[in-house]
Write a protein that holds these residues in place. Structure first.
Motif, PDB file in Angstrom:
ATOM      1  N   GLU A 113       0.842  -1.196  -0.040  1.00  9.39           N
ATOM      2  CA  GLU A 113       0.059  -0.061  -0.115  1.00  9.39           C
ATOM      3  C   GLU A 113       0.981   1.252  -0.085  1.00  9.39           C
ATOM      4  N   GLN A 114       1.721   1.187   0.958  1.00  7.34           N
ATOM      5  CA  GLN A 114       2.744   2.438   1.002  1.00  7.34           C
ATOM      6  C   GLN A 114       3.499   2.650  -0.417  1.00  7.34           C
ATOM      7  N   LEU A 115       3.952   1.526  -0.991  1.00  7.57           N
ATOM      8  CA  LEU A 115       4.658   1.693  -2.163  1.00  7.57           C
ATOM      9  C   LEU A 115       3.943   2.197  -3.239  1.00  7.57           C
ATOM     10  N   PHE A 116       2.656   1.674  -3.478  1.00  7.82           N
ATOM     11  CA  PHE A 116       1.632   2.010  -4.779  1.00  7.82           C
ATOM     12  C   PHE A 116       1.303   3.461  -4.465  1.00  7.82           C
ATOM     13  N   ARG A 117       1.148   4.015  -3.210  1.00 12.52           N
ATOM     14  CA  ARG A 117       0.633   5.232  -2.908  1.00 12.52           C
ATOM     15  C   ARG A 117       1.744   6.192  -3.462  1.00 12.52           C
ATOM     16  N   ILE A 118       3.035   5.785  -3.023  1.00 11.83           N
ATOM     17  CA  ILE A 118       4.061   7.004  -3.302  1.00 11.83           C
ATOM     18  C   ILE A 118       4.310   6.744  -4.745  1.00 11.83           C
ATOM     19  N   ALA A 119       4.180   5.513  -5.370  1.00 10.32           N
ATOM     20  CA  ALA A 119       4.594   5.484  -6.592  1.00 10.32           C
ATOM     21  C   ALA A 119       3.458   6.235  -7.580  1.00 10.32           C
ATOM     22  N   GLU A 120       2.311   6.315  -7.247  1.00 11.49           N
ATOM     23  CA  GLU A 120       1.367   7.273  -7.660  1.00 11.49           C
ATOM     24  C   GLU A 120       1.858   8.631  -7.669  1.00 11.49           C
ATOM     25  N   GLY A 121       2.105   8.908  -6.444  1.00  8.23           N
ATOM     26  CA  GLY A 121       2.340  10.379  -6.192  1.00  8.23           C
ATOM     27  C   GLY A 121       3.784  10.504  -6.966  1.00  8.23           C
ATOM     28  N   VAL A 122       4.916  10.023  -7.084  1.00  2.00           N
ATOM     29  CA  VAL A 122       6.127  10.466  -7.640  1.00  2.00           C
ATOM     30  C   VAL A 122       5.630  10.567  -9.387  1.00  2.00           C
ATOM     31  N   LYS A 123       4.621   9.723  -9.700  1.00  2.00           N
ATOM     32  CA  LYS A 123       4.616   9.583 -10.881  1.00  2.00           C
ATOM     33  C   LYS A 123       3.785  11.057 -11.486  1.00  2.00           C
ATOM     34  N   ARG A 124       3.033  11.196 -10.650  1.00  3.65           N
ATOM     35  CA  ARG A 124       2.438  12.299 -10.875  1.00  3.65           C
ATOM     36  C   ARG A 124       2.951  13.647 -11.008  1.00  3.65           C
ATOM     37  N   ALA A 125       3.873  13.890 -10.122  1.00  2.00           N
ATOM     38  CA  ALA A 125       5.075  14.779  -9.865  1.00  2.00           C
ATOM     39  C   ALA A 125       6.015  14.733 -11.182  1.00  2.00           C
ATOM     40  N   GLY A 126       5.929  13.651 -11.999  1.00  2.00           N
ATOM     41  CA  GLY A 126       6.886  14.028 -12.991  1.00  2.00           C
ATOM     42  C   GLY A 126       8.175  13.053 -13.062  1.00  2.00           C
ATOM     43  N   ALA A 127       8.248  12.076 -11.983  1.00  2.00           N
ATOM     44  CA  ALA A 127       9.289  11.275 -11.967  1.00  2.00           C
ATOM     45  C   ALA A 127       9.359  10.120 -13.279  1.00  2.00           C
ATOM     46  N   HIS A 128      10.638   9.754 -13.393  1.00  2.00           N
ATOM     47  CA  HIS A 128      10.642   8.768 -14.551  1.00  2.00           C
ATOM     48  C   HIS A 128      10.923   7.543 -14.204  1.00  2.00           C
ATOM     49  N   ILE A 129      11.542   7.340 -13.092  1.00  2.00           N
ATOM     50  CA  ILE A 129      11.841   6.047 -12.692  1.00  2.00           C
ATOM     51  C   ILE A 129      11.615   5.950 -11.077  1.00  2.00           C
ATOM     52  N   LEU A 130      11.122   4.521 -10.908  1.00  2.00           N
ATOM     53  CA  LEU A 130      10.550   4.304  -9.388  1.00  2.00           C
ATOM     54  C   LEU A 130      11.763   3.649  -8.432  1.00  2.00           C
ATOM     55  N   ARG A 131      12.151   4.222  -7.392  1.00  2.00           N
ATOM     56  CA  ARG A 131      13.060   3.561  -6.594  1.00  2.00           C
ATOM     57  C   ARG A 131      12.261   3.058  -5.291  1.00  2.00           C
ATOM     58  N   GLY A 132      12.886   2.137  -4.480  1.00  2.00           N
ATOM     59  CA  GLY A 132      12.233   1.579  -3.442  1.00  2.00           C
ATOM     60  C   GLY A 132      13.307   0.529  -2.835  1.00  2.00           C
ATOM     61  N   GLY A 133      13.687   0.838  -1.594  1.00  2.00           N
ATOM     62  CA  GLY A 133      14.846  -0.022  -1.014  1.00  2.00           C
ATOM     63  C   GLY A 133      14.286  -1.275  -0.411  1.00  2.00           C
ATOM     64  N   ILE A 134      14.885  -2.551  -0.409  1.00  2.00           N
ATOM     65  CA  ILE A 134      14.498  -3.722   0.008  1.00  2.00           C
ATOM     66  C   ILE A 134      15.356  -4.275   1.019  1.00  2.00           C
ATOM     67  N   PHE A 135      16.720  -4.024   0.457  1.00  2.00           N
ATOM     68  CA  PHE A 135      17.858  -4.433   1.285  1.00  2.00           C
ATOM     69  C   PHE A 135      18.271  -3.059   1.811  1.00  2.00           C
ATOM     70  N   LYS A 136      18.444  -2.787   3.066  1.00  2.00           N
ATOM     71  CA  LYS A 136      18.693  -1.492   3.649  1.00  2.00           C
ATOM     72  C   LYS A 136      20.084  -1.583   4.303  1.00  2.00           C
ATOM     73  N   PRO A 137      21.024  -0.819   3.570  1.00  2.00           N
ATOM     74  CA  PRO A 137      22.159  -0.799   4.449  1.00  2.00           C
ATOM     75  C   PRO A 137      22.008   0.125   5.810  1.00  2.00           C
ATOM     76  N   ARG A 138      22.265  -0.265   7.058  1.00  2.00           N
ATOM     77  CA  ARG A 138      21.970   0.653   8.097  1.00  2.00           C
ATOM     78  C   ARG A 138      23.092   0.596   9.063  1.00  2.00           C
ATOM     79  N   SER A 139      23.525   1.882   9.836  1.00  2.00           N
ATOM     80  CA  SER A 139      24.503   1.810  10.477  1.00  2.00           C
ATOM     81  C   SER A 139      24.298   1.045  11.830  1.00  2.00           C
ATOM     82  N   SER A 140      23.117   0.617  12.117  1.00  2.00           N
ATOM     83  CA  SER A 140      22.885  -0.017  13.206  1.00  2.00           C
ATOM     84  C   SER A 140      22.225  -1.273  13.088  1.00  2.00           C
ATOM     85  N   VAL A 141      22.700  -2.341  13.667  1.00  2.00           N
ATOM     86  CA  VAL A 141      22.098  -3.748  13.575  1.00  2.00           C
ATOM     87  C   VAL A 141      20.842  -3.693  14.136  1.00  2.00           C
ATOM     88  N   HIS A 142      20.695  -2.541  14.975  1.00  2.00           N
ATOM     89  CA  HIS A 142      19.277  -2.524  15.927  1.00  2.00           C
ATOM     90  C   HIS A 142      18.462  -1.780  15.191  1.00  2.00           C
TER      91      HIS A 142
END
Lengths: 348, 348, 348, 348
Positions: A113-142
């Motif tokens: 739901e979050q992804l589709f809602r944002i995708a719709e928004g960025v498309k409308r704003a004029g974006a060309h390519i959709l990004r979305g992180g699935i494997f996130k590098p993070r500074s903390s294991v926590h």
């Protein structure tokens, strides 16, 4: 590099390649309309170029002085018949072409739901390519590591959402592969594979994604000089892949006291890199500044500096994002950014 | 962390663990002589510690404020009954014990003959542990990448030489794993697995080596602050492995003009880190300075700063080394370094 | 700061000032149309604001948390009735007003002929203010130090040329004062006094120029964080001078290997600083990059980032300049820069 | 530099000097027992050394390639008959001689009583030279600026206390001159004039103190590379003063997140600088770390790295110090530092 005569035979080319291999090096063959060029992967200093020049079918044998040879302008010109710049085609979009390209989406995919809602928004704003992180590098294991951390199934599901959203809103998609074990899976789904800043020096990963035959978005490490950045892009190029999209996202801040920005965005790197290589370069103002209220200014500045586009993190409600909420903008703000950038681009 | 009563039952402990998992977090159980402590891997801020304190068998539930919890002094004290410092046992050697430990050997293993000759030399000089690079991270794809780059067989052969040399000269051995695909192989052979500076941020690799049950030598990235360094060591600790040997090897230089040293060796990080964690920390003066003529001084300085030992690159003939010749010292020079360091250590 | 009632008497104000002085601090009085505000120069932490609030005529007594109080937005609003930004008037020009301002001229004045020829060129190109270095800070005692190094007479002559050129081509003029002994002389001639990056921390000089009653162009030191930059601008403000024009000109590069730019231009500092203070901020792309071929891009980027103008070094024949030839552009190139910047500014 | 024959006449020397001046350069004459050497201050690249070699009385004319010529080992050897290092005599103390020298005292002189009490303490602890700040460079105009800020009389009084304390406890004294206007006053009183890190680039000040005929303690700026540091020391040397004591005190930290030390102490600069110049180099661990609990370790490390001594801030009650209390140690702690350093020094 070794430039062959336009009428060099297959056998003559093979002889040169054989000799290169005999010296313990690798050959990178570029076949052009008018000539063939053979690049050398390995330490050129061991090469006697005069020796190669004497081989039948060889027109010229030239050493390239930078540690990034295959992505240098010189090589691009001779080996690939390129002009100053190369446009990289993704779907119907040219990255590094005449128009700035905007990649946008959530830092991390949290739900369909979050992804589709944002995708719709960025498309409308004029974006060309959709990004979305699935494997996130993070500074903390926590901290939350992305849906991909939940296991193979969760990762696959999230990747499917991403493709589905891309299809629905007609945007190619990009996600990051954080480690080697994810490369095959990620490559199956996305249009562009992202290598994050923390992985710039990770040469085994670069060699692996380089073989996948997909465009790579390659981010500069925050501790890397320009020469190192380009030298590691060469690891991808050495696998025969020249569809490399560079991306500047800030270097480590210097100076004591509190930081007003998360990293120091090095915009002078844009034109400096454009003098060295034919590859396009984008800017990620979200990670560079870490501040939502600086995205507009730094986006405009990046385009004015000559960047081929931007990568921006977007959320309909930044406050509730699981990762990096303080640096995300809304779809409406993205529209303002894209509009201003396009107006600025026309003035250059 | 959640400190259980000394007489807490297995069931009580399991109930706490179950609750931790229910919250989407992981539990890290440390069983001590007098009490059991359960660490929490994940975002503690979602935790209501008062809620846990009310569980049967729980003595106390305490949040730890740093992003590095499992390797913090506080946790070491409660969960593992450690004092200020932890000594990590490798064979008959204690790293982080009373005496400084010296790891030495060639930057890259080039041949069996080269390795054995250097191993003999460093043993004679007083080194305790033998190093030898087989998978070499390099700034340029055009440079020698170590024997491991030759393929599985060559890698295995070089690893066998390393073990053989270690056996013959009675030294545990260490080598670097550069990527995830090499972890299983490397772990089969060596006594300590090295994670190089370029891989400090490479969390998938850290999680993988953390599961191998072997001590890890973990180098600080040259763009990393101390907090980040410790936060990524926590990725290894979160896999249940606390045998982590930290290593400072220099951070990116600042300032314009020619560099007199390759990196800036941050020796104040030694005592600063020792205030934060029980893990031992070593120094690598070879990569930090990149200059053979500075090794002696910086080795003495590192030991005087309180480092638990050094990692030094050695070659009988630095001029002919395939990698990093300009920063290697000879076995005789190593002897001078070790002797001086041991004399200095006695004065602290 | 202490905000007085609109009808506070002279005596009431004096009582507050007396009390401030009694505490060993200095008072900075701003008289506005509707109210008077008394700023405190010195360590506010010793102040009991409640104590002051009880004084007759005092409306409110408020501590400001940053080390830069007098130049903060908060103080600007209360004490000087400013909005978000302050425009600084020099002749008929507003720095920090609606239009970007361009300061241009030679790095160093070499001769009257050279100066006039360049002045004519930059005026034609659209510049608003003429710069020309007479006292040059140089990294080597063995380099040309500017005409001012020739002695009092030579310095005076060069300053006269500068004024003459300014008059002739109708541009206010600016030059740098490198040391305290030059302040009186320089202040006699120029419209704006420049404090160079190397002197940012030089508080005795700041106090001295602050008393001259002329606008100060104040450059950020290349090792300074934003907080330090603003804290030292406060030294000028503490002398009662708020006509301070900030200028970003690059910070020390990080990372090893050859530098592609002389410094790292920190453009995100522009909007970040604009959130903190009402003072205008310019950018000097010439010193920041040290590369003539990057001036156009970085000028456009600076304006797009929101800078109030630029300071650019110009020479009709860069190759023959005595100082910094590699970073100067020609008057024709300046025209292109100014035109593009003005077009971009209109899009923001 | 131009090396004259041992029997060159006065006239021959004068002719060379005249020719140097005719070229717009300055001459620096060193008279030795066996030969005279004439150094050139200014841009050597304009010099035709062959032309000078043909002058009567000239033995050899040699260009020196670094921007620091007069303080280079090469020049020291030829012009001043120095070996590797020069010891600088202050009273009965040799800085850069066989023994490490300890400079200690309060960050800022606060009162006569405070100064004498600390002086007595540091003497008892084994310090050789007494420091005490009277003109304090501060990051905020709102902080205590030293007694010197109170005016001429207060400054003079504080300087008298310093000399009195030095006499009473038999230690030469050192204080900082922050600006040009204080140089004459300070030089009248102290044995060594200190130039603080913030003033390293302040060449007018360097030229002024260089003429005073007193040893100068010259601190490295926190944004300066080694080449810049030595190039600015050359400004002092160019005034005929070679009694320059270098001092490393940390460079700007890199990396995001909280800093564990105030600056990064660059100890590898010690041996690196000792390869370049004959001047001695000290270390200031107080300002470098900003942490009282790291002083011991970093002092030991500095001496082990080869430093000729240390400069340490001391207060009998750090908690009540007006400036930098968090980095001061007590006289008793100083004694431990000095004892350990002397033991370590004996092992080198």
């Amino acid at each position: 590099m070794i430039i062959m005569n336009s009428d060099a035979t297959r056998e003559q080319i093979d002889n040169v390649i054989k000799e290169i291999k005999r010296l313990g090096l690798r050959a990178d063959v570029s076949k052009g309309e008018y000539r063939n060029v053979i690049g050398i992967v390995g330490d050129e200093r061991q090469i006697d170029f005069a020796h190669f020049a004497a081989f039948p079918g060889v027109k010229e044998a030239i050493g390239i002085e930078t540690p990034y040879k295959l992505i240098s302008k010189e090589y691009g010109k001779f080996a690939e018949g390129l002009g100053e710049h190369k446009a990289i085609r993704v779907g119907s979009i040219d990255i590094g072409g005449d128009e700035p390209i905007f990649i946008a989406g959530p830092c991390a995919v949290e739900s369909k739901e979050q992804l589709f809602r944002i995708a719709e928004g960025v498309k409308r704003a004029g974006a060309h390519i959709l990004r979305g992180g699935i494997f996130k590098p993070r500074s903390s294991v926590h901290s939350f590591q992305g849906l991909g951390a939940g296991g193979q199934e969760e990762a696959q599901e999230a990747l499917e959402w991403l493709c589905e959203a891309g299809n629905k809103f007609e945007m190619p998609v990009i996600t990051e592969t954080r480690g080697e074990t994810q490369v095959d899976l990620v490559a199956q789904y996305v249009d562009i594979i992202q290598i994050g800043a923390r992985n710039m020096y990770h040469q085994d990963l670069l060699a692996k994604v380089g073989k996948k035959g997909k465009p790579i978005l390659f981010k500069r490490h925050f501790g890397a000089g320009i020469e190192e950045f380009l030298s590691f892009a060469e690891y991808i190029a050495a696998e025969g892949n020249r569809d490399i999209i560079l991306c500047e996202r800030g270097i480590v801040p210097v100076g004591k006291g509190r930081s007003y920005t998360r990293y120091t965005l090095d915009l002078a790197a844009i034109p400096a890199i454009q003098k060295e290589t034919y590859l396009p370069i984008l800017v990620d103002p979200s990670h560079a500044t870490g501040r939502r209220d600086l995205i507009f200014s730094m986006s405009c500045a990046a385009i004015a500096a000559g960047a081929s586009g931007l990568m921006i993190e977007v959320h309909y409600n930044p406050a509730e994002a699981l990762v990096d909420g303080q640096q995300m903008i809304t779809p409406d703000e993205l529209k303002d950014v894209i509009d201003a950038c396009q107006r600025i681009h026309k003035q250059l």
